[in-house]
Design a protein around this motif. Structure first.
Motif, PDB file in Angstrom:
ATOM      1  N   ASP A 116      36.433 -13.822  83.603  1.00 29.12           N
ATOM      2  CA  ASP A 116      37.062 -12.606  84.108  1.00 29.12           C
ATOM      3  C   ASP A 116      36.073 -11.564  84.616  1.00 29.12           C
ATOM      4  O   ASP A 116      36.483 -10.550  85.157  1.00 29.12           O
ATOM      5  N   PRO A 157      34.690  -6.427  86.657  1.00 26.61           N
ATOM      6  CA  PRO A 157      35.748  -7.428  86.847  1.00 26.61           C
ATOM      7  C   PRO A 157      35.541  -8.181  88.167  1.00 26.61           C
ATOM      8  O   PRO A 157      35.197  -7.583  89.190  1.00 26.61           O
ATOM      9  N   ARG A 205      39.991 -11.011  92.652  1.00 22.02           N
ATOM     10  CA  ARG A 205      40.952 -12.115  92.636  1.00 22.02           C
ATOM     11  C   ARG A 205      40.742 -12.997  93.863  1.00 22.02           C
ATOM     12  O   ARG A 205      40.425 -12.494  94.954  1.00 22.02           O
TER      13      ARG A 205
END
Length: 540
Positions: free
Chosen positions: A447, A523, A526
């Motif tokens: 992640d 992070p 995506r």
């Protein structure tokens, strides 16, 4: 003194009248000095004896030795006066006592016997009358005092009951119940109206009832033991405790004192006061923390102002020095001019970096930083920053290199991310010695993506480690912080910028001379994120 004068005079009159009763012919003459001395002996010895007797009356237990001494002194008064007076008497060679003529010895003895009996009888009668009178006076005084005491007790009880009738606090009198010498329970002997209201009962329901029957919780919370200890002579007790049970749930302040073979108890509900005290404690603790924080910030700000003044003065001094060199040198070579301009440029850049740090700190504190978020390849940003830092570090003899570089993308403001990495690398170089190495690595997990900057420099003290990302914080020793420059804003700004990205920055060190590792985690973006999904975001 008056009594001794009277007694001495009485003894003297007795002696000289007795001498006169002998009816001597020619008459007895006395030597005045000895006669006066005899009277003075009688008075002085009487005074001493009476003084001892008077002091003995004030004592509860008289001492036999002192009584005997007083008696001896009285004997000295009589005999001393008598024999001194006899020594003062002068008898003519041919003197004769007329009282000896026709003297009847039998009648004389009888007269003396009758006289002695009469005197003793009169003394005994007077003593008996005086004794009866004293006894009657003592009895009357006793009854008078008893009457007064009874009246005072009745008045005291009336005052007590009147006070308890209007008393706000509950008041109880408990009588001890014993098994042998051990107190096993108490019996209610008195309860004022306030106590009856607290118990929710009438006087007939309470008086005579056992204490543990109505308050069984008192045996488990220690309250019964306190009353028993007071009743056994342990002294008064005042306790504050939370009483939960027996249909009571309150903080109580309980006073217990011994009363005959029992205890007298007053108690009050202090639940509201306890709540206020707890609130005051919390407020005081918060105030103490705030004062400590304010004091700490004040000290830190003072150090910050000193550091900023030092950092701002150094570039200005360098610029002024080289300008003075250029002005005073008539024939300046190109190399000298180039060196001077380079030094001036370096000083201006250093001052610009400091000003930028101050502006960034002010912007972050005011919540005015804007982050232009977009997809960024972390390894590329780290590689570029390492390349720039390596050039500067080489001048200090410190090697900066890129280690492992995993391919990963994060959502970040590239300019601010470069600023953070540059701050961390600059810090690592600054606190490294010539010959040390600074290595930057990039790792990826499920992640997050992590950039790790590891140096082999001087390390961080354990006490300082939790504070490295605070504003104005610098490494504690003067030879490491002040001499190496900086004002303690770079890492604080870096932490706030990384947190604004939703990431985390941490520092690790095992102590002095063990190096330092700074980890920056962000992070990962995506896989299906598109450029148009990324937008500019306000920080704070």
């Amino acid at each position: 003194m008056l009594a001794s004068l009277l007694m001495g005079a009485g003894i003297a009159v007795m002696h000289y009248s007795g001498m006169s009763a002998m009816q001597m012919t020619p008459a007895i003459r006395y030597m005045p000095p000895r006669a006066v001395l005899s009277v003075l002996i009688g008075i002085g010895a009487s005074y001493a004896g009476l003084s001892i007797v008077t002091k003995l009356r004030k004592l509860e237990k008289t001492q036999l030795a002192k009584q005997a001494g007083a008696a001896c002194l009285m004997g000295v008064a009589v005999s001393g006066l008598h024999y001194t007076a006899m020594a003062a008497a002068m008898f003519a060679p041919n003197c004769v006592s007329r009282a000896a003529i026709d003297f009847n010895q039998r009648d004389f003895v009888l007269e003396i016997f009758i006289t002695v009996l009469a005197v003793l009888g009169i003394a005994l009668i007077v003593a008996l009358l005086q004794t009866r009178k004293d006894a009657r006076i003592r009895e009357e005084e006793h009854w008078r005092q008893l009457s007064m005491t009874t009246g005072e007790l009745i008045a005291s009880e009336q005052r007590f009951r009147a006070a308890q009738e209007v008393a706000i606090d509950p008041f109880l009198v408990l009588k001890a119940v014993r098994t042998g010498a051990t107190i096993t329970d108490f019996i209610f002997d008195y309860a004022n109206p306030a106590a009856l209201r607290f118990l929710g009962a009438t006087e007939s329901d309470v008086i005579g009832q056992r204490f543990l029957t109505r308050f069984p919780t008192a045996s488990t919370n220690g309250l019964f033991a306190v009353h028993a200890r007071v009743c056994m002579g342990g002294g008064p007790a005042t306790i504050e405790q939370e009483y939960v049970g027996d249909r009571i749930s309150s903080w109580l302040r309980i006073n217990s004192v011994k009363l005959l073979d029992g205890v007298a108890i007053t108690f009050a509900d202090i639940t509201e006061r306890k709540a206020i005290e707890q609130l005051a404690e919390v407020m005081l603790e918060d105030r103490s923390k705030a004062l400590a924080l304010a004091e700490k910030e004040s000290v830190v700000k003072d150090a910050f102002i000193a550091a900023v003044s030092h950092e701002l003065r150094n570039p200005v001094n360098a610029v002024l020095s080289w300008v003075e060199v250029l002005k005073r040198t008539s024939s300046t070579t190109r190399s000298t001019i180039g060196n001077a301009l380079q030094r001036i440029e370096d000083s201006a850049k250093a001052q610009a970096r400091l000003v930028n740090d101050l502006l960034d700190a002010s912007a972050v504190a005011g919540g005015k930083v804007r982050l232009a978020m977009q997809n960024v390849k972390l390894a590329d940003v780290v590689a570029a920053t390492v390349s720039d830092a390596a050039i500067v570090a080489s001048k200090s003899g410190v090697e900066v290199r890129l280690g492992a570089a995993a391919d990963c993308a994060v959502v970040a403001d590239e300019h601010r991310l470069r600023q953070v990495l540059a701050n961390v690398l600059q810090n690592a170089v600054k606190f490294s010695n010539p010959g040390d190495t600074v290595t930057a690595n990039v790792f990826r997990s499920a992640d997050s993506a992590t950039s790790e900057i590891r140096d082999t420099g001087i390390g961080i003290e354990p006490a300082m480690l939790p504070h490295v990302f605070e504003r104005f914080a610098q490494e504690g020793s003067k030879d490491r912080s002040r001499l190496r420059g900086g004002v303690g804003l770079g890492l604080a700004i870096s932490r706030q910028l990384i947190e604004a990205h939703g990431g985390k920055i941490e520092a690790f060190s095992e102590g002095p001379r063990t190096g330092t590792t700074v980890s920056i985690s962000l992070p990962v973006s995506r896989p299906n994120s598109r450029q148009e999904d990324v937008r500019t975001t306000d920080y704070f």
